[in-house]
Design a protein around this motif. Structure first.
Motif, PDB file in Angstrom:
ATOM      1  N   GLY A 114       0.846  -1.149  -0.004  1.00 35.51           N
ATOM      2  CA  GLY A 114       0.049  -0.091  -0.146  1.00 35.51           C
ATOM      3  C   GLY A 114       0.771   1.364  -0.014  1.00 35.51           C
ATOM      4  N   ASN A 115       1.991   1.224   0.993  1.00 33.40           N
ATOM      5  CA  ASN A 115       2.946   2.525   0.796  1.00 33.40           C
ATOM      6  C   ASN A 115       3.394   2.610  -0.583  1.00 33.40           C
ATOM      7  OD1 ASN A 115       2.173   2.715   3.593  1.00 33.40           O
ATOM      8  ND2 ASN A 115       4.179   2.107   4.381  1.00 33.40           N
ATOM      9  N   SER A 116       3.887   1.538  -1.111  1.00 34.88           N
ATOM     10  CA  SER A 116       4.519   1.898  -2.502  1.00 34.88           C
ATOM     11  C   SER A 116       3.441   2.455  -3.471  1.00 34.88           C
ATOM     12  CB  SER A 116       4.781   0.294  -3.003  1.00 34.88           C
ATOM     13  OG  SER A 116       6.046  -0.187  -2.287  1.00 34.88           O
ATOM     14  N   LEU A 117       2.052   1.917  -3.475  1.00 35.24           N
ATOM     15  CA  LEU A 117       1.264   2.598  -4.382  1.00 35.24           C
ATOM     16  C   LEU A 117       0.876   4.091  -3.914  1.00 35.24           C
ATOM     17  CD1 LEU A 117      -1.382  -0.185  -4.547  1.00 35.24           C
ATOM     18  CD2 LEU A 117      -0.142   0.427  -6.420  1.00 35.24           C
ATOM     19  N   ILE A 118       1.059   4.469  -2.683  1.00 38.17           N
ATOM     20  CA  ILE A 118       0.814   5.920  -2.477  1.00 38.17           C
ATOM     21  C   ILE A 118       1.937   6.754  -2.858  1.00 38.17           C
ATOM     22  CG2 ILE A 118       0.368   7.555  -0.693  1.00 38.17           C
ATOM     23  CD1 ILE A 118      -1.760   5.505  -1.231  1.00 38.17           C
ATOM     24  N   TYR A 119       3.085   6.043  -2.867  1.00 37.98           N
ATOM     25  CA  TYR A 119       4.379   6.864  -3.204  1.00 37.98           C
ATOM     26  C   TYR A 119       4.283   7.245  -4.858  1.00 37.98           C
ATOM     27  CZ  TYR A 119       6.576   5.406   1.002  1.00 37.98           C
ATOM     28  OH  TYR A 119       6.982   5.086   2.575  1.00 37.98           O
ATOM     29  N   ALA A 179      -3.953   4.204   2.406  1.00 33.00           N
ATOM     30  CA  ALA A 179      -3.086   2.977   2.512  1.00 33.00           C
ATOM     31  C   ALA A 179      -3.898   2.315   3.703  1.00 33.00           C
ATOM     32  CB  ALA A 179      -1.678   3.135   2.394  1.00 33.00           C
ATOM     33  N   ASP A 180      -3.805   2.626   4.706  1.00 34.24           N
ATOM     34  CA  ASP A 180      -4.207   1.915   5.949  1.00 34.24           C
ATOM     35  C   ASP A 180      -5.726   1.820   6.171  1.00 34.24           C
ATOM     36  OD1 ASP A 180      -1.428   2.142   6.707  1.00 34.24           O
ATOM     37  OD2 ASP A 180      -1.535   3.756   8.205  1.00 34.24           O
ATOM     38  N   ARG A 181      -6.294   2.796   5.618  1.00 31.24           N
ATOM     39  CA  ARG A 181      -7.871   2.585   5.666  1.00 31.24           C
ATOM     40  C   ARG A 181      -8.101   1.397   4.799  1.00 31.24           C
ATOM     41  NH1 ARG A 181     -11.486   6.692   7.939  1.00 31.24           N
ATOM     42  NH2 ARG A 181     -12.838   5.061   7.541  1.00 31.24           N
ATOM     43  N   VAL A 182      -7.389   1.525   3.674  1.00 28.69           N
ATOM     44  CA  VAL A 182      -7.759   0.112   2.841  1.00 28.69           C
ATOM     45  C   VAL A 182      -7.360  -0.985   3.246  1.00 28.69           C
ATOM     46  CG1 VAL A 182      -7.082  -0.859   0.524  1.00 28.69           C
ATOM     47  CG2 VAL A 182      -7.281   1.469   0.659  1.00 28.69           C
ATOM     48  N   LEU A 183      -6.289  -1.138   3.959  1.00 26.97           N
ATOM     49  CA  LEU A 183      -5.955  -2.166   4.673  1.00 26.97           C
ATOM     50  C   LEU A 183      -6.846  -2.791   5.909  1.00 26.97           C
ATOM     51  CD1 LEU A 183      -2.086  -3.036   6.144  1.00 26.97           C
ATOM     52  CD2 LEU A 183      -4.252  -3.440   7.616  1.00 26.97           C
ATOM     53  N   PHE A 184      -7.324  -1.943   6.447  1.00 28.54           N
ATOM     54  CA  PHE A 184      -8.195  -2.209   7.485  1.00 28.54           C
ATOM     55  C   PHE A 184      -9.716  -2.668   7.021  1.00 28.54           C
ATOM     56  CE2 PHE A 184      -6.105   1.239  10.060  1.00 28.54           C
ATOM     57  CZ  PHE A 184      -5.413   0.336  10.648  1.00 28.54           C
ATOM     58  N   THR A 185     -10.085  -2.096   6.066  1.00 30.38           N
ATOM     59  CA  THR A 185     -11.322  -2.431   5.147  1.00 30.38           C
ATOM     60  C   THR A 185     -11.155  -3.996   4.607  1.00 30.38           C
ATOM     61  OG1 THR A 185     -11.956  -0.482   4.651  1.00 30.38           O
ATOM     62  CG2 THR A 185     -12.748  -2.225   3.144  1.00 30.38           C
TER      63      THR A 185
END
Length: 330
Positions: free
Chosen positions: A197-202, A244-250
């Motif tokens: 997720g972090n890589s995608l946000i970068y 990224a983190d909200r997507v992970l939690f979902t």
């Protein structure tokens, strides 16, 4: 509306008239170039110079991920919008220790404020997260007193370590646990999701920088060097928690991903293609979600918000308006 084109299949990517053509075992698909913001390649794709020239003409970035979902690099076409004036202002703010530290502090302030908002969101839904929020709040209070960027990054690192501990509480009842942050390689499924997720946000931020007058090689929190883009890393710090983190939690909380979406390679736990497809689908839906922007008094999408953050930074650099990071209010 422009969108990100995700290519998971292996095959050949080429230009066909005014479209992008992808030939693979799944068949031949054509994508109108006007509808593409950027392209993210996960499969083993062959391409040629003719395509790259076309990408340069159309101002489209290609981002490449390895077989196991790790970010490899980007084809960053010759800049069309770079402004010598803005780049000089960027350099001036980097070379002046006080001005560099001020911007670095703003990025960390925004990141920690959004982390605290995430914790409040889940605390209001019955999760016992008060101690994590208090600990990170105390660290956030120290940010304005930092005397240098190294000290600032240490505070941010401690805050994120505390934040990642909270994942086990937020995701209580899921099949996954996190035991500290591990990056190269990720040691468990949650770390694999965080890294992906972090890589995608970068790279999402990098694409947006390309559409502005800013130069991605001059960052402030992350040291400018010979090796990499850094401004996108700075700005992404603000958005990783709320995207990224909200997507992970979902994905984990709603059991949309499970143990079957991961595979182990030696010490590394990595997302399978099934997991990557689920993640990018959820992320794109999040980016297109709109909310009411109090200052603008209208609805904007998270995708638009990324570009707006860069415009705010540009205004700061040229002396028009002091930069304040976006902080989620929900």
């Amino acid at each position: 509306m422009q969108r990100t084109l995700y290519l998971f299949a292996s095959g050949r990517l080429k230009r066909k008239d005014n479209t992008i053509c992808m030939e693979s075992e799944e068949g031949t698909r054509y994508f109108p170039v006007a509808s593409i913001r950027d392209i993210i390649v996960f499969g083993e794709v062959d391409l040629n110079k003719k395509l790259l020239e076309f990408m340069q003409e159309q101002e489209i970035i290609l981002h490449f991920f390895g077989h196991y979902g790790n970010y490899v690099g980007s084809f960053y076409p010759r800049e069309h919008y770079n402004s010598g004036y803005v780049i000089l202002r960027q350099a001036e703010h980097y070379l002046d220790p006080g001005r560099r530290l001020h911007l670095a502090q703003k990025f960390v302030e925004g990141a920690l404020a959004n982390i605290i908002q995430i914790l409040r969101y889940y605390q209001n839904r019955g999760k016992d997260l008060a101690s994590y929020g208090e600990s990170i709040g105390r660290l956030a209070e120290k940010v304005p007193a930092c005397g240098n960027v190294e000290e600032l990054m240490a505070i941010e690192g401690n805050a994120r370590a505390c934040y990642y501990e909270s994942f086990n509480t937020i995701l209580e009842g899921s099949p996954f646990m996190i035991n500290g942050r591990s990056k190269r390689p990720p040691a468990d499924p949650l770390n694999a999701l965080i890294s992906f997720g972090n890589s995608l946000i970068y790279i999402k931020v990098l694409t947006e920088i390309y559409k502005t007058h800013l130069d991605p090689r001059i960052g402030y929190l992350h040291a400018t060097n010979f090796r990499r883009f850094t401004l996108n890393l700075d700005v992404a710090e603000i958005f990783k928690p709320i995207l990224a983190d909200r997507v992970l939690f979902t994905l984990v909380g709603k059991k949309m991903v499970g143990p079957g979406d991961f595979e182990r390679h030696g010490a590394a736990v990595l997302l399978k293609e099934s997991g990557r497809r689920l993640y990018v689908k959820e992320l794109e839906e999040k980016l297109q979600t709109t909310f009411y922007h109090r200052r603008l008094k209208r609805n904007v999408s998270y995708q638009t918000l990324l570009r707006m953050e860069l415009y705010k930074l540009e205004k700061h650099l040229i002396g028009e308006q002091p930069y304040e990071p976006f902080v989620s209010r929900w």
